[in-house]
Design a protein around this motif. Sequence first.
Motif, PDB file in Angstrom:
ATOM      1  N   LEU A  27       0.803  -1.222   0.000  1.00 12.45           N
ATOM      2  CA  LEU A  27       0.000   0.000   0.000  1.00 12.45           C
ATOM      3  C   LEU A  27       0.836   1.273   0.000  1.00 12.45           C
ATOM      4  N   HIS A  28       2.150   1.164   0.061  1.00 14.00           N
ATOM      5  CA  HIS A  28       2.998   2.353   0.095  1.00 14.00           C
ATOM      6  C   HIS A  28       2.844   3.230  -1.145  1.00 14.00           C
ATOM      7  N   THR A  29       2.455   2.655  -2.255  1.00 21.72           N
ATOM      8  CA  THR A  29       2.370   3.429  -3.498  1.00 21.72           C
ATOM      9  C   THR A  29       0.981   4.032  -3.728  1.00 21.72           C
ATOM     10  N   ARG A  57      -4.214 -11.687  10.347  1.00 17.35           N
ATOM     11  CA  ARG A  57      -3.363 -11.469  11.517  1.00 17.35           C
ATOM     12  C   ARG A  57      -2.124 -10.708  11.090  1.00 17.35           C
ATOM     13  N   LEU A  58      -1.468 -10.098  12.060  1.00 12.26           N
ATOM     14  CA  LEU A  58      -0.204  -9.441  11.765  1.00 12.26           C
ATOM     15  C   LEU A  58       0.810 -10.497  11.346  1.00 12.26           C
ATOM     16  N   GLY A 102       6.431  -8.381  10.032  1.00 15.54           N
ATOM     17  CA  GLY A 102       6.033  -8.040  11.397  1.00 15.54           C
ATOM     18  C   GLY A 102       4.758  -7.218  11.422  1.00 15.54           C
ATOM     19  N   TRP A 103       4.699  -6.269  12.330  1.00 18.87           N
ATOM     20  CA  TRP A 103       3.470  -5.481  12.439  1.00 18.87           C
ATOM     21  C   TRP A 103       3.332  -4.439  11.333  1.00 18.87           C
ATOM     22  N   GLY A 104       4.205  -4.486  10.326  1.00 17.67           N
ATOM     23  CA  GLY A 104       4.078  -3.633   9.152  1.00 17.67           C
ATOM     24  C   GLY A 104       3.327  -4.311   8.012  1.00 17.67           C
ATOM     25  N   ALA A 105       2.873  -5.546   8.261  1.00 15.06           N
ATOM     26  CA  ALA A 105       2.139  -6.286   7.226  1.00 15.06           C
ATOM     27  C   ALA A 105       1.079  -7.159   7.893  1.00 15.06           C
ATOM     28  N   LYS A 142       4.632   0.301   9.202  1.00 13.44           N
ATOM     29  CA  LYS A 142       4.491   0.382  10.659  1.00 13.44           C
ATOM     30  C   LYS A 142       3.951   1.749  11.060  1.00 13.44           C
ATOM     31  N   GLY A 143       4.631   2.800  10.735  1.00 15.08           N
ATOM     32  CA  GLY A 143       4.162   4.165  10.985  1.00 15.08           C
ATOM     33  C   GLY A 143       3.425   4.351  12.293  1.00 15.08           C
ATOM     34  N   THR A 144       2.329   5.101  12.237  1.00 14.08           N
ATOM     35  CA  THR A 144       1.541   5.388  13.436  1.00 14.08           C
ATOM     36  C   THR A 144       0.484   4.327  13.687  1.00 14.08           C
TER      37      THR A 144
END
Length: 93
Positions: free
Chosen positions: A16-18, A72-73, A80-83, A49-51
């Motif tokens: 989703l970064h793009t 799930r994460l 990790g918790w970024g995906a 990860k961000g906020t």
Amino acid sequence: MHDDPVHIPIDGVLDLHTFRPREVGELVPDYLEECRRRGIYSVRIIHGKGTGTLRRTVHAILARLPGVASFRLADGDAGGWGATLVELRRGEG
């Protein structure tokens, strides 16, 4: 102003970064449905990860989609918790 459609590979990984945050509400369900059509039932959504705002948005979307069996994460080696790892239901639904 009308944006041209963005063509993304349907390979079970959605980064989703793009994309703009306002696009996520339509993008995630459409992407997951296309994965199901192609027989891809395990999907990784990379939200960073961000906020945590985008992660919470993605999880809220996933929670209301009938085609999602579970999510799930990711483990550390998958972001990790970024995906978020998503399991899709097979067949209709």
